[in-house]
Design a protein around this motif. Sequence first.
Motif, PDB file in Angstrom:
ATOM      1  N   ASP A   1      -7.691   4.700  14.721  1.00 13.13           N
ATOM      2  CA  ASP A   1      -6.389   3.571  14.022  1.00 13.13           C
ATOM      3  C   ASP A   1      -5.138   4.044  14.296  1.00 13.13           C
ATOM      4  O   ASP A   1      -4.264   3.984  14.074  1.00 13.13           O
ATOM      5  CB  ASP A   1      -7.105   3.667  12.290  1.00 13.13           C
ATOM      6  CG  ASP A   1      -6.018   2.809  11.784  1.00 13.13           C
ATOM      7  OD1 ASP A   1      -5.611   1.791  12.064  1.00 13.13           O
ATOM      8  OD2 ASP A   1      -6.106   3.245  10.379  1.00 13.13           O
TER       9      ASP A   1
ATOM     10  N   THR B   1       0.664  -1.385  -0.772  1.00 13.54           N
ATOM     11  CA  THR B   1       0.052  -0.142   0.015  1.00 13.54           C
ATOM     12  C   THR B   1       0.871   1.136  -0.145  1.00 13.54           C
ATOM     13  O   THR B   1       0.395   2.407  -0.437  1.00 13.54           O
ATOM     14  CB  THR B   1      -0.966  -0.099   1.472  1.00 13.54           C
ATOM     15  OG1 THR B   1      -1.875  -1.182   1.320  1.00 13.54           O
ATOM     16  CG2 THR B   1      -2.435   1.348   0.740  1.00 13.54           C
TER      17      THR B   1
ATOM     18  N   TRP C   1      -7.267   1.480  -0.605  1.00 15.91           N
ATOM     19  CA  TRP C   1      -7.269  -0.108   1.049  1.00 15.91           C
ATOM     20  C   TRP C   1      -6.031   0.359   2.309  1.00 15.91           C
ATOM     21  O   TRP C   1      -4.839   0.234   1.420  1.00 15.91           O
ATOM     22  CB  TRP C   1      -6.743  -0.835  -0.010  1.00 15.91           C
ATOM     23  CG  TRP C   1      -7.630  -1.887   1.697  1.00 15.91           C
ATOM     24  CD1 TRP C   1      -8.020  -1.511   3.042  1.00 15.91           C
ATOM     25  CD2 TRP C   1      -7.640  -2.933   1.536  1.00 15.91           C
ATOM     26  NE1 TRP C   1      -8.123  -3.127   3.445  1.00 15.91           N
ATOM     27  CE2 TRP C   1      -7.560  -4.031   3.444  1.00 15.91           C
ATOM     28  CE3 TRP C   1      -7.171  -4.406   0.516  1.00 15.91           C
ATOM     29  CZ2 TRP C   1      -7.803  -5.160   2.558  1.00 15.91           C
ATOM     30  CZ3 TRP C   1      -7.118  -5.906   0.536  1.00 15.91           C
ATOM     31  CH2 TRP C   1      -7.681  -6.736   1.632  1.00 15.91           C
TER      32      TRP C   1
ATOM     33  N   ASP D   1     -13.782 -12.392   5.529  1.00 17.51           N
ATOM     34  CA  ASP D   1     -13.130 -10.851   6.251  1.00 17.51           C
ATOM     35  C   ASP D   1     -14.623 -10.640   7.311  1.00 17.51           C
ATOM     36  O   ASP D   1     -15.592 -10.661   6.608  1.00 17.51           O
ATOM     37  CB  ASP D   1     -12.964  -9.755   5.684  1.00 17.51           C
ATOM     38  CG  ASP D   1     -11.680  -9.242   5.989  1.00 17.51           C
ATOM     39  OD1 ASP D   1     -11.424  -9.635   6.729  1.00 17.51           O
ATOM     40  OD2 ASP D   1     -12.717  -7.427   5.863  1.00 17.51           O
TER      41      ASP D   1
ATOM     42  N   ASN E   1      -4.160   1.342   6.449  1.00 17.94           N
ATOM     43  CA  ASN E   1      -5.033   1.550   8.123  1.00 17.94           C
ATOM     44  C   ASN E   1      -3.202   1.472   8.178  1.00 17.94           C
ATOM     45  O   ASN E   1      -2.244   1.782   7.301  1.00 17.94           O
ATOM     46  CB  ASN E   1      -5.730   0.620   8.826  1.00 17.94           C
ATOM     47  CG  ASN E   1      -4.926  -1.123   8.655  1.00 17.94           C
ATOM     48  OD1 ASN E   1      -3.516  -1.094   8.385  1.00 17.94           O
ATOM     49  ND2 ASN E   1      -5.376  -1.197   9.725  1.00 17.94           N
TER      50      ASN E   1
ATOM     51  N   ASN F   1      -7.519  -5.212  14.971  1.00 13.84           N
ATOM     52  CA  ASN F   1      -7.694  -3.649  14.128  1.00 13.84           C
ATOM     53  C   ASN F   1      -8.284  -3.603  12.932  1.00 13.84           C
ATOM     54  O   ASN F   1      -9.149  -4.763  12.974  1.00 13.84           O
ATOM     55  CB  ASN F   1      -5.635  -3.804  13.670  1.00 13.84           C
ATOM     56  CG  ASN F   1      -5.444  -3.905  12.009  1.00 13.84           C
ATOM     57  OD1 ASN F   1      -6.343  -4.165  11.656  1.00 13.84           O
ATOM     58  ND2 ASN F   1      -4.613  -4.305  12.533  1.00 13.84           N
ATOM     59  N   THR F   2      -8.482  -2.772  12.794  1.00 15.12           N
ATOM     60  CA  THR F   2      -9.528  -2.475  11.809  1.00 15.12           C
ATOM     61  C   THR F   2      -9.348  -1.893  10.544  1.00 15.12           C
ATOM     62  O   THR F   2      -8.330  -1.618  10.284  1.00 15.12           O
ATOM     63  CB  THR F   2     -10.445  -1.462  12.415  1.00 15.12           C
ATOM     64  OG1 THR F   2     -11.212  -1.415  13.179  1.00 15.12           O
ATOM     65  CG2 THR F   2     -11.817  -1.151  11.158  1.00 15.12           C
ATOM     66  N   HIS F   3      -9.514  -2.311   9.341  1.00 13.39           N
ATOM     67  CA  HIS F   3      -9.152  -1.479   7.802  1.00 13.39           C
ATOM     68  C   HIS F   3      -9.782  -0.770   7.287  1.00 13.39           C
ATOM     69  O   HIS F   3     -11.291  -1.320   7.641  1.00 13.39           O
ATOM     70  CB  HIS F   3      -8.557  -2.803   6.804  1.00 13.39           C
ATOM     71  CG  HIS F   3      -9.097  -4.529   6.539  1.00 13.39           C
ATOM     72  ND1 HIS F   3     -10.707  -3.669   5.362  1.00 13.39           N
ATOM     73  CD2 HIS F   3      -9.069  -5.282   7.498  1.00 13.39           C
ATOM     74  CE1 HIS F   3     -10.768  -5.037   5.366  1.00 13.39           C
ATOM     75  NE2 HIS F   3     -10.110  -5.805   6.312  1.00 13.39           N
TER      76      HIS F   3
END
Lengths: 215, 559, 406
Positions: free
Chosen positions: C144, C78, C103, C347, C105, C307-309
């Motif tokens: 985040d 990324t 996309w 996911d 994080n 975590n969260t993406h």
Amino acid sequence: MQDPSTAGLRLEGVRIVLGERELLSIDRHVMPGETLTVMGPSGSGKSTLLAFVGGFLDPVFKGGGRVLCGGRDISRLPAQERHAGILFQDPLLFPHMSVGGNLVFAIPEAVTGRTARRELAEAALADIGLDGFFERDPDTLSGGQKARVALARVLLAEPNFLLLDEPFSKLDMQLRDQIRALVFERAKSSRLPVILVTHDAADAAAAGGDVIEIG
Amino acid sequence: MLRFAPALAVAILSLPVLAGLAGTVIPAFGYLPALGGTALTLDPFRVVLGQPGLLRSCLIALSCGVVTAAVSTALVAVFVGGWSQTRTFRFMQSLVSPLLAVPHAAAAFGLAFMIAPSGFLARLVSPWATGWTRPPDWLIVNDTFGLSLMAGLIVKEVPFLLLMVLAALPQVPVTASRQLSATLGYGRVSGFLFATWPAIYRQIRLAVFAVIAFASSAVDVAVILGPTTPAPLPVRLVEWMNDPDLSARFMASAGAVLQLGVTLGALLIWLVVEKLGGLMLMRLAARGRRLRRDASVRRVALALMGLTAAIVFGGLGVLALWSVSGLWQFPNVLPDMLSLRGWEKTLPRVGGPLMTTITVGLAATVLSTLIVVASLAREAETGRTGGNRTLFFLYLPLLVPQAGFVFGLKLFLAHGGVGATWTALVLVHLVFVLPYVFLSLSAPWRAFDTRYEAIAAGLGKSRRATFFAIRLPMLARAVFVAMAIGFAVSVGQYLPTVLIGAGRLVTITTEAVALGAGGNRRVIGIYAFLQMLLPFLGFALAALVPALLFRNRRAMKVA
Amino acid sequence: MKTVLAALAALIASTGLTAAAEIDAADWSAVLDDARGETVYFNAWGGSESINAYIDWVGGELQERFGVRLVHVKLDDTANAVATVVTEKAAGKDEDGTIDLIWINGENFASMKRQGLLYGPGWAEQLPNWSYVDIETKPTITTDFTIPTDGMESPWGMAKLVFFYDSARTDTADLPDSADELLAWTKENPGRFSYPQPPDFIGSSFLKQVLSEKIADPSKLLDPVDPAEFADLTKPLFDYLDALHPNLWRSAKAFPKDYPSMSQLLADGELDITFAFNPAEASSAIANDLLPDTVRSFTFSGGTLSNTHFVAIPYNAAAKGGALVTADFLLSPQAQARKQDPDVWGDPTVLAIGKLDDEDRARFETLDLGIATLRPEELGPALPEPHPSWMAMIEEEWAARYGVAN
């Protein structure tokens, strides 16, 4: 009857040099139906004379002088406007065309219409004893047959003169006489001036005209 | 029109390289106003040199260049010396030549699939011979010294050099030399190396330099087969180029200059190797060493030659098998189950990349061919070949490492407001396709018997008519082969496509390398299969079209 | 001269303003109008075919429902997309950028936010489907890697570090339950464990997992790293790695490239324990014939990283309307439920199931999470992600120690 001073092919002060070296220098007049034979060992530059007259001299050579055909100076003309009929050692039939294709390719544009052009080619084939060979692959022909097709191709284009670059040297003895006779006979009957380059004295004898030795 | 063709060719070959080099070198010294660099400084170099493991990265790249060239050249020399003009030679030649069409990345994947501990070779002998029920924990692929990387490069460079040698052979009196040296009592190989090889080598020298330049700066093969702790310089270079940190731009440029230095270093070492090799040959020859008993050397060369072909084609076969396999556990030689799921899932998504690959490849190839044909036609007209100068320009894009100038070119284009467009990609591919088209077409073009044209001119045909009716059809096969080679080169381009395409224009090759990172062998298999399919289709067409056009013309069958 | 400059400055300022004022996520029907016909370049990691296939499906739906064309620009890192935006900003390309949606994080988000490369703030919270998002029990959705999201990125999925093993080869009783037990396990089973080479996201996450377990005071990780303390605080991590590496796969001379490579190695029998950031990874791989159906999952009882993406929009995106519509569709119950299906991707959702209507809730409740997926209550505690600055320094130190051959 043409004026004898302008008829045929005239080489006026023709000179070919490679760098500093002069290869040849010629002043001659070849009348229609006559043959000028140029003899010399290989490497003497005799083939460059044909290239100069035909208009396809390699740019590494420098040529000077004038070539007149029927009284007209052709030395500034591009090769395709000089109408030189050329025969090399090899028949050099275009390998990607049929035998007939080679002939049709040579017929002047003035002859129009597919059928007319084809008929002309078929007639030329019949004339050299290769009746019905129109669709054949040139590579399947014998050496003598190829040589005859090459001659027919040259004549069909209605050339103004003939340039012969040892055209018989690769043929075997028996065939050589036969083809040689055919070529000179046709050249005479078509009243074409001919320049022949060779190292074979028999060629010169058969041609019967003037002989120049160079080199 | 024709008059400008050679100049256009030179411009296409040199301007992007020069602009790219400028775009690389200037920021390396800290100057890039858009990023706030206005003063000249050596800081970027300090940063690069401070990167951990940098020396090792450079050494791997350097040794890759030298070793790949040395092994490939030696193998080709001994093989040609030992076997030329035999039936075995012709057979091997027909076996190895197609390798040229296989893109580097596909060949690298194929090799990896063969030699990895869980690869096909290990499966073949397990567990019955080895006792392995699980793959051994051996470091083969991605080994620390880059040996498998070199192997991956060698299997691709050997066919290239072999082809170059084959092109050079007719200009050297091979048969006469061989007979002469044989009557003097020399062995086949030694006689060839002493009497013939120096003349051949002189002709392929630039090609060997190109091999060194490529091998010392290859990215795609190194990503697949190369070491990772640390990675070879070109791979790290691309990482730096993609670093989100702004200041890394300067470092990346300095790294690219370093890469130029590494490639130059490899070339300098090669000059020494050349000297030593030449001296050694001269010594042996001067001592009159006959080396008559060279059967084992010849056989080893033959075996290695066969191995390069076997391992790549075997690998590609295994790749193809993976693409239709379901679960395929070690040590099973064949998949536990076959499944088209991979193709079903992937095919709908390969359309875009496939279209880009084909259209860019065709455009670059057609443009190159037009320019090359025009240049060659102009050359025939003027009688000037340009000699060594032409060769220099042709090899320029092949001698300057891609990573060294494509990045700079990208910066240049970005500043000119040219982004990742199809046209930009075609132009960049053109830089690499044109040399190969020229190299492959120039020999048959120049060898054309111009007496055919003299005859046609005598028949009253214009130059244009002669060109289209005689020369072009008679050279059709050579033109098609040159186009197929150009297309294969375009398909195989990785780095220029990644950098200029910037992810928006993806080809089968960039997809294959990107997904190769994902380790899903089915997907790798599918992409590598497509990757080799395209060039093969190109060559098949190049063989088929003339064969159909001239199906009743025997003399047109031999190219 | 001065007036000319002033006029020029005003002009530049005003064009900047109009560009920013063009789109307002609060006026959703205007957003939809704007989006129709746009092409959205979605820059997203492309290393997993399941995910690629899912994004493909999203593209089809967007085209059909909103007339938005989605192009998946596949990245292997990324950071490349971040680099592109950086380059564009440097080249003065403040409009019509080449990336519309990323996309993202963690450190990439932190870096873009810090450099002012993101569109926002606030747009994420104005998306119509935001109302279903579980901000109550999932704190990582608004924070985040300790950085407040400020509505500059919209949540897409939940991630938790989960380990996998093949029950046909490895006895469940022998499985490690902490980083320390894992170290002991590798001594018993040399060559059968590894982690993706940092800076691969999953590989770096493994380092953070170990650090989170081994550091004396975990609260230190929530603050930006103090370079002066770094060596001391991370000593336990690097001591651990020094002890671990001799018994890793290939003796740590090479590492897998990423988690799909590890899955392949698990299937080949080269590795015995692997991990991923997706609890359903194994089930999804089994469903796709990539892993044998004897593979199962486990986590550490002391907790694993979670975590969260997200997806974010660059400040200079050319198709902001289309990007907003895409982000909103990704949040829709239908898209979220499909994403959670292990046959598709597996996911976990960012939505609160309780906020959905009956029909949408049923989409989730009828999902078969797969034979190898742990139930939510079996996943164990969630460890928070450290501040992004840790990741950068750990990766640097790792490269210096282990990224060079030994």
